[in-house]
Design a protein around this motif. Structure first.
Motif, PDB file in Angstrom:
ATOM      1  N   ASN A   6       0.823  -1.211   0.000  1.00 34.77           N
ATOM      2  CA  ASN A   6       0.000   0.000   0.000  1.00 34.77           C
ATOM      3  C   ASN A   6       0.862   1.268   0.000  1.00 34.77           C
ATOM      4  O   ASN A   6       0.668   2.175   0.811  1.00 34.77           O
ATOM      5  CB  ASN A   6      -0.979  -0.002   1.174  1.00 34.77           C
ATOM      6  CG  ASN A   6      -2.015  -1.101   1.036  1.00 34.77           C
ATOM      7  OD1 ASN A   6      -2.180  -1.668  -0.039  1.00 34.77           O
ATOM      8  ND2 ASN A   6      -2.712  -1.400   2.112  1.00 34.77           N
ATOM      9  N   ASN A   7       1.818   1.274  -0.912  1.00 33.03           N
ATOM     10  CA  ASN A   7       2.705   2.424  -1.132  1.00 33.03           C
ATOM     11  C   ASN A   7       3.697   2.677   0.002  1.00 33.03           C
ATOM     12  O   ASN A   7       4.306   3.731   0.063  1.00 33.03           O
ATOM     13  CB  ASN A   7       1.909   3.708  -1.403  1.00 33.03           C
ATOM     14  CG  ASN A   7       1.232   3.685  -2.770  1.00 33.03           C
ATOM     15  OD1 ASN A   7       1.434   2.753  -3.554  1.00 33.03           O
ATOM     16  ND2 ASN A   7       0.445   4.696  -3.052  1.00 33.03           N
ATOM     17  N   LEU A  33     -11.993  -8.184   0.257  1.00 37.49           N
ATOM     18  CA  LEU A  33     -10.661  -7.692  -0.093  1.00 37.49           C
ATOM     19  C   LEU A  33     -10.486  -7.535  -1.594  1.00 37.49           C
ATOM     20  O   LEU A  33     -11.084  -8.271  -2.379  1.00 37.49           O
ATOM     21  CB  LEU A  33      -9.595  -8.701   0.347  1.00 37.49           C
ATOM     22  CG  LEU A  33      -9.324  -8.902   1.822  1.00 37.49           C
ATOM     23  CD1 LEU A  33      -8.412 -10.098   1.996  1.00 37.49           C
ATOM     24  CD2 LEU A  33      -8.693  -7.667   2.420  1.00 37.49           C
ATOM     25  N   VAL A  34      -9.651  -6.578  -1.968  1.00 46.54           N
ATOM     26  CA  VAL A  34      -9.136  -6.542  -3.333  1.00 46.54           C
ATOM     27  C   VAL A  34      -7.614  -6.552  -3.199  1.00 46.54           C
ATOM     28  O   VAL A  34      -7.048  -5.737  -2.473  1.00 46.54           O
ATOM     29  CB  VAL A  34      -9.599  -5.291  -4.100  1.00 46.54           C
ATOM     30  CG1 VAL A  34      -8.792  -5.126  -5.381  1.00 46.54           C
ATOM     31  CG2 VAL A  34     -11.085  -5.396  -4.452  1.00 46.54           C
ATOM     32  N   LYS A  36      -3.912  -6.587  -5.253  1.00 45.41           N
ATOM     33  CA  LYS A  36      -3.186  -6.416  -6.510  1.00 45.41           C
ATOM     34  C   LYS A  36      -1.710  -6.654  -6.248  1.00 45.41           C
ATOM     35  O   LYS A  36      -1.171  -6.171  -5.255  1.00 45.41           O
ATOM     36  CB  LYS A  36      -3.347  -4.975  -7.037  1.00 45.41           C
ATOM     37  CG  LYS A  36      -4.652  -4.707  -7.751  1.00 45.41           C
ATOM     38  CD  LYS A  36      -4.784  -3.223  -8.077  1.00 45.41           C
ATOM     39  CE  LYS A  36      -3.973  -2.829  -9.290  1.00 45.41           C
ATOM     40  NZ  LYS A  36      -4.063  -1.389  -9.582  1.00 45.41           N
ATOM     41  N   GLY A  39       0.330  -4.548 -10.020  1.00 49.10           N
ATOM     42  CA  GLY A  39      -0.708  -4.038 -10.919  1.00 49.10           C
ATOM     43  C   GLY A  39      -1.737  -5.066 -11.364  1.00 49.10           C
ATOM     44  O   GLY A  39      -2.753  -4.716 -11.947  1.00 49.10           O
ATOM     45  N   LEU A  41      -4.601  -7.883 -10.676  1.00 46.68           N
ATOM     46  CA  LEU A  41      -5.567  -8.326  -9.678  1.00 46.68           C
ATOM     47  C   LEU A  41      -5.358  -9.804  -9.352  1.00 46.68           C
ATOM     48  O   LEU A  41      -5.170 -10.616 -10.242  1.00 46.68           O
ATOM     49  CB  LEU A  41      -6.986  -8.120 -10.218  1.00 46.68           C
ATOM     50  CG  LEU A  41      -8.113  -8.464  -9.251  1.00 46.68           C
ATOM     51  CD1 LEU A  41      -8.329  -7.346  -8.240  1.00 46.68           C
ATOM     52  CD2 LEU A  41      -9.405  -8.730 -10.007  1.00 46.68           C
ATOM     53  N   LYS A  43      -7.246 -12.922  -7.650  1.00 50.89           N
ATOM     54  CA  LYS A  43      -8.557 -13.374  -7.179  1.00 50.89           C
ATOM     55  C   LYS A  43      -8.404 -14.203  -5.906  1.00 50.89           C
ATOM     56  O   LYS A  43      -7.350 -14.794  -5.661  1.00 50.89           O
ATOM     57  CB  LYS A  43      -9.249 -14.207  -8.270  1.00 50.89           C
ATOM     58  CG  LYS A  43      -9.669 -13.399  -9.492  1.00 50.89           C
ATOM     59  CD  LYS A  43     -10.996 -12.690  -9.227  1.00 50.89           C
ATOM     60  CE  LYS A  43     -11.494 -11.872 -10.409  1.00 50.89           C
ATOM     61  NZ  LYS A  43     -12.009 -12.681 -11.496  1.00 50.89           N
ATOM     62  N   MET A  59      -0.854  -4.251  -3.231  1.00 47.97           N
ATOM     63  CA  MET A  59      -1.910  -3.406  -2.684  1.00 47.97           C
ATOM     64  C   MET A  59      -2.974  -4.322  -2.089  1.00 47.97           C
ATOM     65  O   MET A  59      -3.451  -5.245  -2.748  1.00 47.97           O
ATOM     66  CB  MET A  59      -2.504  -2.539  -3.786  1.00 47.97           C
ATOM     67  CG  MET A  59      -3.620  -1.648  -3.281  1.00 47.97           C
ATOM     68  SD  MET A  59      -4.244  -0.607  -4.610  1.00 47.97           S
ATOM     69  CE  MET A  59      -3.852   0.992  -3.961  1.00 47.97           C
ATOM     70  N   LEU A  61      -6.584  -3.946  -0.352  1.00 47.77           N
ATOM     71  CA  LEU A  61      -7.674  -3.041  -0.018  1.00 47.77           C
ATOM     72  C   LEU A  61      -8.712  -3.770   0.798  1.00 47.77           C
ATOM     73  O   LEU A  61      -9.169  -4.837   0.421  1.00 47.77           O
ATOM     74  CB  LEU A  61      -8.369  -2.550  -1.295  1.00 47.77           C
ATOM     75  CG  LEU A  61      -7.673  -1.505  -2.119  1.00 47.77           C
ATOM     76  CD1 LEU A  61      -8.534  -1.195  -3.322  1.00 47.77           C
ATOM     77  CD2 LEU A  61      -7.451  -0.266  -1.291  1.00 47.77           C
ATOM     78  N   HIS A  62      -9.099  -3.175   1.888  1.00 45.05           N
ATOM     79  CA  HIS A  62     -10.148  -3.701   2.736  1.00 45.05           C
ATOM     80  C   HIS A  62     -11.414  -2.942   2.364  1.00 45.05           C
ATOM     81  O   HIS A  62     -11.472  -1.725   2.526  1.00 45.05           O
ATOM     82  CB  HIS A  62      -9.735  -3.443   4.190  1.00 45.05           C
ATOM     83  CG  HIS A  62     -10.795  -3.694   5.191  1.00 45.05           C
ATOM     84  ND1 HIS A  62     -10.789  -3.108   6.425  1.00 45.05           N
ATOM     85  CD2 HIS A  62     -11.893  -4.473   5.141  1.00 45.05           C
ATOM     86  CE1 HIS A  62     -11.846  -3.520   7.107  1.00 45.05           C
ATOM     87  NE2 HIS A  62     -12.533  -4.338   6.350  1.00 45.05           N
ATOM     88  N   LEU A  63     -12.385  -3.660   1.826  1.00 45.42           N
ATOM     89  CA  LEU A  63     -13.603  -2.983   1.372  1.00 45.42           C
ATOM     90  C   LEU A  63     -14.621  -2.911   2.494  1.00 45.42           C
ATOM     91  O   LEU A  63     -14.960  -3.929   3.093  1.00 45.42           O
ATOM     92  CB  LEU A  63     -14.190  -3.717   0.177  1.00 45.42           C
ATOM     93  CG  LEU A  63     -13.214  -3.772  -0.983  1.00 45.42           C
ATOM     94  CD1 LEU A  63     -13.782  -4.564  -2.119  1.00 45.42           C
ATOM     95  CD2 LEU A  63     -12.868  -2.370  -1.433  1.00 45.42           C
TER      96      LEU A  63
END
Lengths: 67, 195
Positions: A6-7, A33-34, A36, A39, A41, A43, A59, A61-63
């Motif tokens: 996450n950067n 979650l998403v 990457k 770059g 994705l 699954k 990356m 991501l917690h949605l």
């Protein structure tokens, strides 16, 4: 290995980790979650196979609901 | 004829189309494509751009009306439906940027996966984590190629953490600001003598 998570640069005492292992290392227990890697994705059904290695850009991501 | 700087920006932006997925609290370009299946309720009015006399109406119709009251020149294509993968691909294919303005985490995940895997080259600006109040400093922006995430990433709506206007609209405006940054990449300011 050192990765960008996450950067932000993060270091782990392993040469590689699967996504599942990385989530466990970070204590990420999110349901939605998403993910990457470099770059691309990843699954959910690939979390046990996809390897994260030194230098990778990850990356996670917690949605969450709200908007 | 002199053109002011803001006029030049408006003229430049009028060529673009932006897709808005969800017409709740998050959602001046030339064309907008909006989609939502919900109706306006009293609980929406604290943070969403609807009026009391629009309660019970479809959000997409009420929003189109409100946008056209602000500027009748904006074309709003309104779709009354719950977006699925194939809708996202079809309805937003002609958009320069897609804005995710859903409520539910499942829907956010669906549109991110769809755009990343099936709409290469398309920008998606999402809003994640905006419930509650205060904690202004936590709200930030994360960019990964063409995926942009605005919000604090942690504040999920719950019984004790409602969605309220200030943080929701901070995130919504941050999303709009990211859209402008993307669209105005190719903007050439008018030369001083033409102003």
């Amino acid at each position: 290995m050192k990765i960008q998570l996450n950067n932000r640069e993060e270091e782990f005492g392993f040469t590689q980790l699967t996504i599942t292992e990385l989530l466990a290392e970070k204590n990420f227990t999110f349901r939605m979650l998403v993910v990457k890697v470099n770059g691309e994705l990843v699954k959910r059904h690939e979390f046990d196979q996809k390897l994260v290695k030194d230098g990778d850009d990850v990356m996670i991501l917690h949605l969450i609901t709200g908007g | 004829m002199s053109v002011t700087y803001p006029e030049a920006i408006s003229k430049y932006l009028s060529r673009f189309t932006v897709g808005i997925a969800g017409c709740g609290g998050l959602g001046g370009v030339g064309k907008l494509v909006i989609a939502d299946y919900d109706i306006v309720t009293l609980q929406n009015l604290n943070r969403q751009y609807y009026f009391h006399d629009q309660i019970g109406r479809l959000k997409v119709h009420a929003l189109r009306e409100n946008i056209n009251r602000i500027d009748p020149a904006i074309t709003v294509k309104a779709f009354d439906l719950k977006l699925c993968v194939s809708d996202v691909i079809e309805l937003f294919a002609g958009c320069d940027v897609i804005v995710e303005a859903f409520d539910k985490a499942e829907m956010k995940q669906m549109i991110i996966e769809t755009v990343l895997t099936q709409m290469p080259g398309k920008y998606l600006v999402t809003g994640i984590g905006m419930a509650g109040w205060g904690k202004t400093d936590l709200i930030h922006c994360l960019r990964s190629d063409r995926l942009i995430i605005c919000g604090d990433g942690v504040s999920e709506v719950s019984e004790t953490l409602p969605v309220l206007s200030p943080r929701v609209n901070m995130v919504a405006n941050m999303q709009a600001n990211e859209v402008l940054e993307i669209l105005l990449k190719g903007f050439v300011p008018p030369s001083p003598e033409s102003r």
